[in-house]
Design an enzyme around this catalytic site. Structure first.
Site, mmCIF file in Angstrom:
data_model
loop_
_atom_site.group_PDB
_atom_site.id
_atom_site.type_symbol
_atom_site.label_atom_id
_atom_site.label_comp_id
_atom_site.label_asym_id
_atom_site.label_seq_id
_atom_site.Cartn_x
_atom_site.Cartn_y
_atom_site.Cartn_z
ATOM 1 N N SER A 42 0.869 -1.178 0.000
ATOM 2 C CA SER A 42 0.000 0.000 0.000
ATOM 3 C C SER A 42 0.906 1.228 0.000
ATOM 4 C CB SER A 42 -0.914 0.019 1.220
ATOM 5 O OG SER A 42 -0.161 0.229 2.383
ATOM 6 N N HIS A 145 -3.230 -5.883 2.046
ATOM 7 C CA HIS A 145 -2.398 -6.985 2.570
ATOM 8 C C HIS A 145 -3.094 -8.333 2.543
ATOM 9 C CE1 HIS A 145 0.008 -3.783 4.963
ATOM 10 N NE2 HIS A 145 0.217 -3.718 3.664
ATOM 11 N N GLN A 153 -6.960 -1.773 6.739
ATOM 12 C CA GLN A 153 -5.775 -2.580 6.423
ATOM 13 C C GLN A 153 -5.188 -3.294 7.640
ATOM 14 O OE1 GLN A 153 -2.728 -1.200 3.468
ATOM 15 N NE2 GLN A 153 -1.414 -1.103 5.283
ATOM 16 N N GLU A 154 -5.166 -2.620 8.786
ATOM 17 C CA GLU A 154 -4.503 -3.233 9.953
ATOM 18 C C GLU A 154 -5.225 -2.885 11.253
ATOM 19 O OE1 GLU A 154 -0.449 -1.987 7.664
ATOM 20 O OE2 GLU A 154 -0.391 -1.896 9.843
ATOM 21 N N GLU A 195 1.454 -9.527 6.449
ATOM 22 C CA GLU A 195 2.284 -9.172 7.598
ATOM 23 C C GLU A 195 2.104 -10.144 8.755
ATOM 24 O OE1 GLU A 195 1.733 -5.045 8.614
ATOM 25 O OE2 GLU A 195 2.430 -4.373 6.658
ATOM 26 N N ASP A 231 -4.314 0.899 11.152
ATOM 27 C CA ASP A 231 -3.795 1.570 9.957
ATOM 28 C C ASP A 231 -4.923 1.457 8.931
ATOM 29 O OD1 ASP A 231 -0.971 1.237 7.625
ATOM 30 O OD2 ASP A 231 -2.679 2.605 7.717
ATOM 31 N N GLU A 274 -3.632 5.401 11.884
ATOM 32 C CA GLU A 274 -2.696 5.768 10.798
ATOM 33 C C GLU A 274 -3.475 5.940 9.510
ATOM 34 O OE1 GLU A 274 0.701 3.073 10.547
ATOM 35 O OE2 GLU A 274 0.655 3.272 8.368
ATOM 36 N N ASP A 301 1.341 8.255 7.233
ATOM 37 C CA ASP A 301 2.236 7.326 6.529
ATOM 38 C C ASP A 301 2.278 7.765 5.066
ATOM 39 O OD1 ASP A 301 1.864 3.835 5.506
ATOM 40 O OD2 ASP A 301 3.514 5.233 5.259
ATOM 41 N N LYS A 326 9.776 5.181 7.582
ATOM 42 C CA LYS A 326 10.184 4.006 6.809
ATOM 43 C C LYS A 326 11.343 4.429 5.914
ATOM 44 C CE LYS A 326 5.474 2.264 6.058
ATOM 45 N NZ LYS A 326 4.393 2.318 5.027
ATOM 46 N N SER A 353 8.745 1.961 11.226
ATOM 47 C CA SER A 353 7.869 0.929 10.655
ATOM 48 C C SER A 353 8.570 -0.006 9.666
ATOM 49 C CB SER A 353 6.696 1.594 9.932
ATOM 50 O OG SER A 353 5.859 0.625 9.326
ATOM 51 N N HIS A 354 8.090 -1.233 9.648
ATOM 52 C CA HIS A 354 8.433 -2.226 8.628
ATOM 53 C C HIS A 354 7.620 -1.899 7.372
ATOM 54 C CE1 HIS A 354 4.778 -4.988 9.824
ATOM 55 N NE2 HIS A 354 4.449 -3.718 9.698
ATOM 56 N N ARG A 355 7.776 -2.778 6.352
ATOM 57 C CA ARG A 355 6.928 -2.755 5.177
ATOM 58 C C ARG A 355 6.226 -4.098 5.126
ATOM 59 N NH1 ARG A 355 7.439 1.842 1.795
ATOM 60 N NH2 ARG A 355 5.230 1.295 1.555
ATOM 61 N N SER A 356 5.227 -4.209 4.295
ATOM 62 C CA SER A 356 4.520 -5.502 4.206
ATOM 63 C C SER A 356 5.409 -6.566 3.571
ATOM 64 C CB SER A 356 3.217 -5.355 3.419
ATOM 65 O OG SER A 356 3.448 -4.711 2.169
ATOM 66 N N LYS A 377 6.248 -0.222 14.541
ATOM 67 C CA LYS A 377 5.216 -1.055 13.924
ATOM 68 C C LYS A 377 5.935 -2.082 13.068
ATOM 69 C CE LYS A 377 2.481 0.004 10.342
ATOM 70 N NZ LYS A 377 1.339 0.448 9.477
HETATM 71 O O1 LIG Z 1 0.895 0.725 5.112
HETATM 72 C C1 LIG Z 1 1.809 0.512 5.917
HETATM 73 O O2 LIG Z 1 1.980 1.167 6.945
HETATM 74 C C2 LIG Z 1 2.835 -0.558 5.592
HETATM 75 C C3 LIG Z 1 3.269 -1.338 6.797
HETATM 76 O O3 LIG Z 1 2.201 -1.911 7.453
HETATM 77 O O4 LIG Z 1 2.307 -1.414 4.594
HETATM 78 P P1 LIG Z 1 3.027 -1.328 3.143
HETATM 79 O O5 LIG Z 1 4.442 -1.731 3.370
HETATM 80 O O6 LIG Z 1 2.243 -2.297 2.286
HETATM 81 O O7 LIG Z 1 2.900 0.094 2.708
HETATM 82 MG MG LIG Z 2 0.446 2.594 6.601
#
Ligand SMILES: O=C(O)[C@@H](CO)OP(=O)(O)O
Ligand SMILES: [Mg+2]
Length: 400
Positions: A42, A145, A153-154, A195, A231, A274, A301, A326, A353-356, A377
């Protein structure tokens, strides 16, 4: 000492089974560092550009590697300036933000190796390492995801009362397991999304009930406060033509979205929301922040994409009160640090933050400690998520 003598790049797998870029950096005194680029699904419209891994590797070998030889890995800004100079664009579209961020992280690790300091101390300085972020643990997922799951999404467990990062990490895993129990009791089958969160075919409304119940059960077990957050990745829900947020057959105008989110914050005492609005709608973000920013974190984000210019616009507009950080969204650790510092100077909370799409790289765990970030995250379960969570546990245990 930390003068770079070699940079090598290779194509490796990420957690979705896609190609990504891994970089090794060697220094003249034998220092070594390795970094691997994550990848988003995303993705924000304004993110730095990720090229196909093989193309990014070829371009970085041609344009970046020659510039890096001789640069001191201990001088992170010199490394990252060399990457920017090699690329020559403002969004890394020439060599790819994937090679750039892999090299940037690998160089930092090589320098830490030479200096004999843990990465978080090399990045953050001698006085860092006492504060730990609250881990936001993804327990129910949908959106980009996972297909046929929630629009949101989360759903993120937030163990805000945990006395240690270890207890927080394990509490999130317990919430993840409790969600499975609650779904099972409801007769709902669930696979996992990108994730590692459960991705049941249920409505958002039911997902709130499930997560609320799971959090309550674990909170009673562990004896400290656990809240949860979201999120919404609302840029993915927003339809420019219809100027509305689309939830299946239903749509919400920006005003209706603001009302909806403000209602959720109060109904579920959400700790964190988020991207509740579209990445171009600073005004709506500011209105929502005005409404609920005193009792929850509104995090940008896709709105900010770890970019100081976009964050400056947000600060000016009063949009959000926290920023997701990120490194691959902007391309280098220096740029990510600049965003963290600007946020801190303006009272914005930072969430590393991580990524998916992820690898076993643990840099963001060190980045969170190095910057005294309030939150990280990075999922709850799954190897590419536990790599970071366990690294936080090791850092707290002085075992890195
Ligand atoms: O949207 C987000 O915050 C990220 C991490 O959860 O997802 P993605 O890496 O797919 O952007
Ligand atoms: Mg996000």
């Amino acid at each position: 000492m930390t003068r770079i003598t070699g940079v090598s790049l290779r194509r490796v797998l990420d957690s979705r089974g896609n190609s990504t870029v891994e970089a090794d950096v060697l220094t003249e005194s034998g220092g070594f560092g390795r970094g691997a680029a994550p990848s988003g699904a995303s993705t924000g419209e304004y993110e730095a550009i990720e090229l196909p891994a093989s193309e990014s590797i070829a371009k970085a070998r041609e344009h970046a590697v020659p510039r890096l030889e001789g640069v001191y890995a201990g001088d992170q800004r010199a490394v990252d300036n060399a990457l920017r100079a090699a690329d020559g664009t403002d969004d890394f579209s020439a060599i790819g933000a994937n090679s750039a961020v892999a090299i940037s992280m690998a160089a930092a690790k090589a320098a830490a190796d030479v200096l004999g300091a843990p990465l978080y101390q090399h990045l953050g300085g001698a006085f860092r390492g006492e504060n730990f972020p609250v881990p936001l643990g993804n327990v129910v997922g949908g959106g980009e995801h996972a297909k046929e799951a929630t629009h949101i999404q989360e759903f993120l467990a937030a163990p805000v009362g945990a006395p240690s990062v270890s207890e927080a990490v394990f509490a999130n895993a317990a919430v993840h397991a409790a969600v499975a129990d609650v779904l099972d009791e409801r007769g709902v089958p669930a696979a996992k999304g990108d994730e590692g969160a459960w991705a049941p075919p249920i409505s958002d409304a039911e997902a709130f009930e499930v997560v609320d119940e799971a959090v309550d059960r674990v909170e009673a077990e562990v004896g400290f406060e656990i809240r949860f957050g979201l999120d919404m990745a609302a840029a993915e829900l927003y339809d420019d033509d219809r100027e509305a947020y689309v939830y299946g057959d239903e749509t919400k105008s920006a005003d209706e979205q603001i009302e909806y989110v403000a209602g959720l914050v109060d109904e579920y005492d959400l700790a964190y929301v988020e991207d509740p609005l579209d990445e171009n709608d600073y005004e709506a973000f500011a209105e929502l922040t005005d409404r609920v920013g005193d009792r929850t974190l509104i995090c940008g984000d896709d709105l900010f994409v770890t970019n100081v210019e976009r964050l400056e616009d947000g600060i000016e507009a009063g949009a959000a009160n926290s920023i997701l950080i990120k490194p691959n969204q902007i391309g280098t650790l220096s740029d990510a640090f600049d965003a963290v510092e600007l946020a801190a100077r303006n009272g914005y909370e930072t969430v590393i933050s991580h990524r998916s799409g992820e690898t076993e790289d643990t840099t963001i765990a060190h980045l969170a400690v190095a910057t005294d970030a309030g939150y990280i995250k990075t999922g709850t379960v799954g190897g590419e998520r536990t790599a970071k969570l366990n690294e936080l546990v090791r850092i707290a245990d002085d075992a890195v």
